[in-house]
Design an enzyme around this catalytic site. Structure first.
Site, PDB file in Angstrom:
ATOM      1  N   ASN A 297     -17.474  -5.788  21.358  1.00 24.37           N
ATOM      2  CA  ASN A 297     -17.517  -5.032  22.608  1.00 24.37           C
ATOM      3  C   ASN A 297     -18.445  -5.809  23.548  1.00 24.37           C
ATOM      4  O   ASN A 297     -19.667  -5.701  23.454  1.00 24.37           O
ATOM      5  CB  ASN A 297     -18.054  -3.620  22.324  1.00 24.37           C
ATOM      6  CG  ASN A 297     -18.056  -2.745  23.562  1.00 24.37           C
ATOM      7  OD1 ASN A 297     -17.708  -3.198  24.651  1.00 24.37           O
ATOM      8  ND2 ASN A 297     -18.452  -1.499  23.393  1.00 24.37           N
TER       9      ASN A 297
ATOM     10  N   ARG B  36     -12.728  -4.700  22.338  1.00 21.00           N
ATOM     11  CA  ARG B  36     -12.627  -3.544  23.205  1.00 21.00           C
ATOM     12  C   ARG B  36     -12.457  -4.040  24.642  1.00 21.00           C
ATOM     13  O   ARG B  36     -13.258  -4.843  25.117  1.00 21.00           O
ATOM     14  CB  ARG B  36     -13.908  -2.715  23.097  1.00 21.00           C
ATOM     15  CG  ARG B  36     -13.854  -1.502  23.967  1.00 21.00           C
ATOM     16  CD  ARG B  36     -15.086  -0.656  23.808  1.00 21.00           C
ATOM     17  NE  ARG B  36     -14.869   0.605  24.493  1.00 21.00           N
ATOM     18  CZ  ARG B  36     -15.711   1.612  24.461  1.00 21.00           C
ATOM     19  NH1 ARG B  36     -16.825   1.512  23.774  1.00 21.00           N
ATOM     20  NH2 ARG B  36     -15.447   2.712  25.104  1.00 21.00           N
TER      21      ARG B  36
ATOM     22  N   HIS C 186     -12.139   6.316  27.386  1.00 20.87           N
ATOM     23  CA  HIS C 186     -12.464   6.822  26.039  1.00 20.87           C
ATOM     24  C   HIS C 186     -11.197   7.013  25.198  1.00 20.87           C
ATOM     25  O   HIS C 186     -11.197   7.789  24.250  1.00 20.87           O
ATOM     26  CB  HIS C 186     -13.201   8.176  26.087  1.00 20.87           C
ATOM     27  CG  HIS C 186     -14.524   8.154  26.769  1.00 20.87           C
ATOM     28  ND1 HIS C 186     -14.924   9.125  27.645  1.00 20.87           N
ATOM     29  CD2 HIS C 186     -15.552   7.276  26.696  1.00 20.87           C
ATOM     30  CE1 HIS C 186     -16.141   8.861  28.110  1.00 20.87           C
ATOM     31  NE2 HIS C 186     -16.540   7.734  27.538  1.00 20.87           N
TER      32      HIS C 186
ATOM     33  N   LEU D  32     -18.113  14.053  24.485  1.00 20.60           N
ATOM     34  CA  LEU D  32     -19.283  14.385  25.306  1.00 20.60           C
ATOM     35  C   LEU D  32     -20.445  13.489  24.880  1.00 20.60           C
ATOM     36  O   LEU D  32     -21.032  13.681  23.802  1.00 20.60           O
ATOM     37  CB  LEU D  32     -19.656  15.862  25.126  1.00 20.60           C
ATOM     38  CG  LEU D  32     -18.505  16.882  25.262  1.00 20.60           C
ATOM     39  CD1 LEU D  32     -19.011  18.307  25.028  1.00 20.60           C
ATOM     40  CD2 LEU D  32     -17.826  16.776  26.617  1.00 20.60           C
ATOM     41  N   GLY D  33     -20.740  12.515  25.712  1.00 23.78           N
ATOM     42  CA  GLY D  33     -21.842  11.598  25.391  1.00 23.78           C
ATOM     43  C   GLY D  33     -22.596  11.305  26.663  1.00 23.78           C
ATOM     44  O   GLY D  33     -22.704  12.170  27.535  1.00 23.78           O
TER      45      GLY D  33
ATOM     46  N   ARG E 106     -31.381  15.746  24.857  1.00 18.43           N
ATOM     47  CA  ARG E 106     -32.555  16.193  24.077  1.00 18.43           C
ATOM     48  C   ARG E 106     -33.718  16.475  25.002  1.00 18.43           C
ATOM     49  O   ARG E 106     -34.402  17.497  24.861  1.00 18.43           O
ATOM     50  CB  ARG E 106     -32.950  15.120  23.043  1.00 18.43           C
ATOM     51  CG  ARG E 106     -31.963  15.004  21.918  1.00 18.43           C
ATOM     52  CD  ARG E 106     -32.106  13.720  21.182  1.00 18.43           C
ATOM     53  NE  ARG E 106     -31.611  12.597  22.015  1.00 18.43           N
ATOM     54  CZ  ARG E 106     -31.255  11.420  21.537  1.00 18.43           C
ATOM     55  NH1 ARG E 106     -31.370  11.178  20.263  1.00 18.43           N
ATOM     56  NH2 ARG E 106     -30.806  10.466  22.325  1.00 18.43           N
TER      57      ARG E 106
ATOM     58  N   GLY F 207     -21.531  15.874  21.769  1.00 17.06           N
ATOM     59  CA  GLY F 207     -20.569  16.677  21.006  1.00 17.06           C
ATOM     60  C   GLY F 207     -20.857  16.706  19.518  1.00 17.06           C
ATOM     61  O   GLY F 207     -20.624  17.715  18.851  1.00 17.06           O
TER      62      GLY F 207
ATOM     63  N   ASN G 175     -23.951  16.110  18.095  1.00 17.39           N
ATOM     64  CA  ASN G 175     -25.331  16.460  17.717  1.00 17.39           C
ATOM     65  C   ASN G 175     -25.858  17.748  18.314  1.00 17.39           C
ATOM     66  O   ASN G 175     -26.863  18.277  17.826  1.00 17.39           O
ATOM     67  CB  ASN G 175     -26.274  15.335  18.148  1.00 17.39           C
ATOM     68  CG  ASN G 175     -26.018  14.064  17.373  1.00 17.39           C
ATOM     69  OD1 ASN G 175     -26.157  14.046  16.156  1.00 17.39           O
ATOM     70  ND2 ASN G 175     -25.608  13.026  18.065  1.00 17.39           N
TER      71      ASN G 175
ATOM     72  N   GLU H 165     -15.020   4.444  17.240  1.00 15.56           N
ATOM     73  CA  GLU H 165     -14.145   3.583  18.042  1.00 15.56           C
ATOM     74  C   GLU H 165     -13.973   2.216  17.387  1.00 15.56           C
ATOM     75  O   GLU H 165     -12.888   1.639  17.434  1.00 15.56           O
ATOM     76  CB  GLU H 165     -14.715   3.436  19.460  1.00 15.56           C
ATOM     77  CG  GLU H 165     -14.625   4.750  20.217  1.00 15.56           C
ATOM     78  CD  GLU H 165     -15.480   4.797  21.466  1.00 15.56           C
ATOM     79  OE1 GLU H 165     -14.955   4.566  22.545  1.00 15.56           O
ATOM     80  OE2 GLU H 165     -16.688   5.066  21.360  1.00 15.56           O
TER      81      GLU H 165
HETATM   82  P1  AMP Z   1     -23.183   8.503  23.439  1.00 13.29           P
HETATM   83  O1  AMP Z   1     -22.945   8.057  24.837  1.00 13.29           O
HETATM   84  O2  AMP Z   1     -21.963   9.040  22.765  1.00 13.29           O
HETATM   85  O3  AMP Z   1     -23.907   7.474  22.611  1.00 13.29           O
HETATM   86  O4  AMP Z   1     -24.180   9.745  23.550  1.00 13.29           O
HETATM   87  C1  AMP Z   1     -25.523   9.574  23.922  1.00 13.29           C
HETATM   88  C2  AMP Z   1     -26.111  10.899  24.311  1.00 13.29           C
HETATM   89  O5  AMP Z   1     -26.014  11.837  23.223  1.00 13.29           O
HETATM   90  C3  AMP Z   1     -27.600  10.843  24.594  1.00 13.29           C
HETATM   91  O6  AMP Z   1     -27.859  10.441  25.910  1.00 13.29           O
HETATM   92  C4  AMP Z   1     -28.022  12.265  24.376  1.00 13.29           C
HETATM   93  O7  AMP Z   1     -27.868  12.960  25.595  1.00 13.29           O
HETATM   94  C5  AMP Z   1     -27.018  12.823  23.390  1.00 13.29           C
HETATM   95  N1  AMP Z   1     -27.636  13.156  22.095  1.00 13.29           N
HETATM   96  C6  AMP Z   1     -27.851  12.345  21.045  1.00 13.29           C
HETATM   97  N2  AMP Z   1     -28.476  13.024  20.048  1.00 13.29           N
HETATM   98  C7  AMP Z   1     -28.621  14.300  20.469  1.00 13.29           C
HETATM   99  C8  AMP Z   1     -29.185  15.504  19.905  1.00 13.29           C
HETATM  100  N3  AMP Z   1     -29.703  15.522  18.691  1.00 13.29           N
HETATM  101  N4  AMP Z   1     -29.164  16.609  20.659  1.00 13.29           N
HETATM  102  C9  AMP Z   1     -28.654  16.601  21.900  1.00 13.29           C
HETATM  103  N5  AMP Z   1     -28.098  15.521  22.471  1.00 13.29           N
HETATM  104  C10 AMP Z   1     -28.093  14.383  21.784  1.00 13.29           C
END
Ligand code: AMP
Length: 400
Positions: free
Chosen positions: A7, A93, A182, A211-212, A287, A335, A337, A386
């Site tokens: 990637n 990717r 995505h 959801l990230g 968080r 989503g 965590n 992915e």
């Molecule tokens: P991603 O883009 O899929 O890597 O998601 C990253 C985002 O996941 C971070 O910016 C956080 O906002 C969220 N995240 C990761 N761990 C947690 C957690 N334990 N509780 C709430 N949000 C989380």
């Protein structure tokens, strides 16, 4: 079979070496500050092998970065394979495949030309993805390479879902339409969700919520995408970490006139200073927002509520678009965590047959059902992968 998954960003390159047949991960890592001062991270997943954490390695271009990856993978002490010949293929990717790519494909001259033609649609990512491809072609010329596109899964959307209500000539002449992103994640988690439910994807109506830091939803019927929330670019849809999601275009004119912003400045605001960061003024990380909200920060609370409300609203919209829904799937950082966000999105949807199991939902990063046994609509948590999806596609295409 071992597949190297790449990637590539403009100054960074993430990699994984994995076996798509067993799902085993042999090593992963990251090249950073390519073209600057070169930092190399290598995390072998085999016991007794040494981790390298952001060590100095000269990487004036992506070619030296790929060479550093190969050197680490075959290193006689800390490598995980005996030689480069044990890498059967490379999967890349690629962000934007435009309308040219409805699925992954072997990288040849025609494929590279088509990726280049998509540069105006993915100006930040496609040139970087191409640098990764060209570097691999240079360093490992005999190894087959495959491109896997973030947009490809969404190419099954019907015209009515991908057409913007602007003069039609912009679609005909300039390819302005909804593409969606995505796709590799939505494809992976929707297939896993069907497997966990013991159902054939055919006959299933799913809503996948990725959801990230970036977020998008996809409506999936019979394993095929029929709608998604991102658009021409990855700025549309629900609010994200720092991206605004859907806004009224009038806002741009209003703020640009009032503050004299250029379009570039305006887009920086919408891409980097908006979303839950923009609303809360606290952080883009959920968080931090949850901690701040617990301490009484009302704007952090508002940011979380606006995000959850927006996701819920689109879940309802997609259920309407599909004429029902069999399962809702949560994935990616938030989503996977964030139990509170999953609960907030799903609660209030009891009217359409969604019933959560609070205890089952109290879980992180595990493939599992989080709705109650009598819920008409299943709710699932499926960790996305992915890289594995890219490796599986690569193996399949090379196998042909
Ligand atoms: P991603 O883009 O899929 O890597 O998601 C990253 C985002 O996941 C971070 O910016 C956080 O906002 C969220 N995240 C990761 N761990 C947690 C957690 N334990 N509780 C709430 N949000 C989380």
């Amino acid at each position: 079979m071992n597949i190297l998954v790449i990637n590539a960003g403009s100054s960074s390159l993430k990699y994984q070496l994995l076996n798509p047949e067993t799902g085993a991960l042999l090593a992963k890592g990251l090249c950073e500050r390519i073209g600057i001062d070169g930092k190399f991270t290598y995390k072998p997943q085999v016991e007794g092998k040494q981790v390298l954490d952001a060590v100095d390695v000269a990487m004036p271009t992506h070619s030296e970065a790929i060479q550093a990856v190969l050197n680490a993978l075959v290193d006689k002490d800390n490598g995980v394979i005996g030689s480069m010949q044990e890498i059967d293929a490379v999967g890349h990717r690629v962000l934007h495949g435009g309308m040219a790519f409805t699925e992954s494909c072997i990288i040849d001259d025609a494929c590279i030309e088509a990726i280049k033609e998509c540069i105006p649609l993915g100006p930040l990512h496609n040139p970087a993805n191409l640098m990764g491809i060209e570097a691999c072609q240079k360093v490992m010329p005999k190894t087959p390479q495959v491109a896997v596109f973030d947009t490809a899964f969404h190419m099954t959307m019907p015209e009515k879902a991908y057409t913007y209500a602007i003069p039609y000539e912009y679609y005909e002449k300039d390819k302005v339409r909804r593409y969606g992103f995505h796709g590799t994640s939505h494809r992976y988690v929707s297939a896993r969700a069907a497997a966990v439910m013991g159902r054939d994807p055919k006959g299933l109506k799913l809503i996948s919520c990725h959801l990230g830091n970036g977020s998008s939803l996809a409506a999936i019927v019979d394993g095929k995408c029929v709608d998604t929330t991102m658009g021409l670019g990855p700025l549309a849809g629900v609010p994200m970490g720092t991206r605004a999601g859907d806004i009224d275009a009038t806002i741009m004119e209003y703020l640009m006139d009032k503050y004299g912003y250029s379009i570039k400045e305006m887009l920086t605001i919408l891409n980097k200073k908006s979303g839950v960061l923009g609303i809360s003024g606290v952080s883009s990380d959920f968080r931090d927002l949850e901690n701040a909200a617990k301490e009484g920060n009302q704007r952090a609370e508002l940011a979380l509520e606006a995000f959850q409300y927006s996701v819920k609203k689109l879940v309802g919209a997609y259920a309407a678009a599909m004429g029902g829904v069999d399962a809702i799937v949560f994935t990616a950082g938030v989503g996977e965590n964030d139990a509170a966000t999953r609960m907030a999105v799903a609660s209030g949807l009891e009217f359409m047959g969604v019933k959560m199991d609070a205890e089952a939902n109290n879980v992180r990063g595990k493939e599992t059902v989080i709705s109650s046994a009598d819920s008409k609509v299943k709710v699932l948590l499926i960790p996305t992968d992915e890289e594995l999806m890219i490796a599986m596609d690569t193996a399949e295409i090379v196998g042909k």
